[in-house]
Design an enzyme around this catalytic site. Structure first.
Site, PDB file in Angstrom:
ATOM      1  N   HIS A  42      -7.771  -5.652   0.312  1.00  0.00           N
ATOM      2  CA  HIS A  42      -6.572  -4.801   0.334  1.00  0.00           C
ATOM      3  C   HIS A  42      -5.389  -5.414   1.090  1.00  0.00           C
ATOM      4  O   HIS A  42      -4.243  -5.105   0.783  1.00  0.00           O
ATOM      5  CB  HIS A  42      -6.917  -3.451   0.959  1.00  0.00           C
ATOM      6  CG  HIS A  42      -5.783  -2.472   0.969  1.00  0.00           C
ATOM      7  ND1 HIS A  42      -5.154  -2.030  -0.178  1.00  0.00           N
ATOM      8  CD2 HIS A  42      -5.133  -1.846   2.004  1.00  0.00           C
ATOM      9  CE1 HIS A  42      -4.191  -1.178   0.135  1.00  0.00           C
ATOM     10  NE2 HIS A  42      -4.157  -1.058   1.443  1.00  0.00           N
ATOM     11  N   SER A  95       0.833  -1.198   0.000  1.00  0.00           N
ATOM     12  CA  SER A  95       0.000   0.000   0.000  1.00  0.00           C
ATOM     13  C   SER A  95       0.874   1.256   0.000  1.00  0.00           C
ATOM     14  O   SER A  95       1.689   1.433  -0.898  1.00  0.00           O
ATOM     15  CB  SER A  95      -0.949  -0.043   1.203  1.00  0.00           C
ATOM     16  OG  SER A  95      -1.945   0.946   1.107  1.00  0.00           O
ATOM     17  N   ASP A 150      -9.762  -5.027  -4.333  1.00  0.00           N
ATOM     18  CA  ASP A 150      -9.134  -4.098  -3.396  1.00  0.00           C
ATOM     19  C   ASP A 150      -9.983  -2.826  -3.297  1.00  0.00           C
ATOM     20  O   ASP A 150     -10.146  -2.105  -4.278  1.00  0.00           O
ATOM     21  CB  ASP A 150      -7.724  -3.748  -3.891  1.00  0.00           C
ATOM     22  CG  ASP A 150      -6.915  -2.965  -2.870  1.00  0.00           C
ATOM     23  OD1 ASP A 150      -7.520  -2.214  -2.082  1.00  0.00           O
ATOM     24  OD2 ASP A 150      -5.681  -3.101  -2.871  1.00  0.00           O
TER      25      ASP A 150
END
Length: 380
Positions: free
Chosen positions: A354, A229, A315
């Site tokens: 995610h 991320s 995601d």
């Protein structure tokens, strides 16, 4: 006779002046009925009027706040920086980062390193499964020496919010450790129990310091860098700098990456202002003003090492299309001409979203085929 007639006349006038009993009764019933009916009608009307007035005030207030926030963000860019880093969100709460064993990491040591003056960062080092038994009860020196054993090392760079003790992060450390890797991770300055103020430059420098610390102890063992991320932005910043000084890592792994922070902010599903007039000026320019770019799409053009990108189609935080776009940029870049570039998507039906790619039973095979098989690999 005159008196009698006068009395009769007076009584007649009194009788004429006074309403008849029946009329009086009717008049009373009429007067009692009308006010009751009026009150009954006025109360519901009054309630409805008061409710609508309060609702209208609430709508106007919310609209005012909605319009005021963009101006507040524009005037105070630090607010937007806080929303990018989310370092003030410490999840899970009430854990002692000095005790990784409380999170089920009995083969992990907690360190503190000092990248710069007045900056201290907390580090966890998890040894490979083959060293689990020997690691129990050992001190920091033993763990540092263990980096020189014949096992590859993964430097893990986490995303925004939370700490190095986040649940999904801990589960990934366990998976990687079971596959035969050392895992070194840390909290950037301003996160967890690390001291300092967060910034993109500071986060990148922290990562560089930890990488050099690892290389000084790992000998010729391969060192891989894994970013997740927001950590993918730190990872590409770091690897670009390493390549520029001709000390690249053996490989770079990007999990749920974006192209750059502006595109990520514009595409973020929680961005309720994306259609607001002047969105870029109000919200994206303050990010740039704060010195936050995380330009993965630019960095990959200067990276010369193998690249693996992992991204789940469902995601909800970093849209899948941004990870795919980054792959397309890297795959056509001249800097990767002599290196592997691979993109691995995970289907929506798997539900990895995610941060749950670590759950994939295919992950060990993917890493084995891309990175090679670590010595002393351990299977559960």
């Amino acid at each position: 006779m005159r008196k009698r007639n006068e009395s009769v006349t007076v009584e007649h006038e009194r009788a004429a002046a006074a309403p008849a009993p029946l009329d009086k009764g009717c008049s009373l019933r009429h007067s009692l009925r009308l006010p009751a009916a009026d009150t009954g009608m006025k109360r519901p009307l009054g309630r409805r009027h008061g409710l609508w007035f309060r609702l209208r005030r609430l709508i106007i207030w919310l609209l005012g706040v909605y319009i005021a926030i963009p101006f507040l963000v524009k005037l105070c860019p630090a607010i937007q920086a806080k929303l990018v880093f989310l370092n003030f969100v410490r999840v899970p709460y009430f854990i002692d980062l000095k005790r990784p064993q409380d999170q089920g990491l009995n083969h992990t040591c907690n360190y503190y390193l000092q990248p710069e003056e007045d900056v201290t960062i907390g580090v966890w080092h998890t040894v490979p499964a083959a060293l689990w038994k020997n690691a129990r009860g050992k001190d920091q020196l033993w763990f540092e020496d263990a980096l020189g054993s014949s096992h590859p090392v993964i430097l893990y760079l986490h995303g925004n919010a939370g700490t190095r003790g986040g649940d999904h992060r801990v589960e990934l450390y366990k998976v990687l450790s079971s596959l035969g890797y050392h895992v070194v991770t840390f909290d950037y300055r301003g996160w967890g129990d690390s001291v300092g103020s967060p910034s993109e430059r500071g986060m990148t420098y922290d990562a560089l310091h930890v990488f050099d610390w690892i290389k000084a102890r790992s000998g010729d063992n391969p060192v891989y860098i894994w970013g997740h991320s927001l950590g993918t932005g730190v990872a590409t910043n770091l690897v670009r700098r390493l390549c520029e000084r001709e000390t690249p890592p053996e490989a770079l792994i990007l999990e749920s990456p974006f192209t750059n922070i502006r595109e990520e902010a514009r595409s973020h599903p929680f961005s309720i202002y994306r259609y607001f007039p002047g969105f870029d000026w109000f919200f994206l320019d303050p990010i740039t003003t704060s010195g936050i770019k995380f330009a993965n799409d630019e960095n990959v053009k200067y990276i010369s090492c193998s690249l693996l990108i992992l991204h789940a189609e469902d995601d909800p935080v970093v849209p899948f299309h941004l990870g795919k776009k980054l792959y397309n940029i890297a795959a056509t870049s001249r800097s990767f001409r002599d290196y592997k570039v691979q993109f691995v998507p995970f289907h929506t039906d798997l539900g990895y979203r995610h941060k749950y790619i670590y759950r994939s039973p295919e992950l060990p095979r993917i890493l084995r085929e891309f990175l090679g098989i670590p010595e002393h690999e351990h299977h559960h």
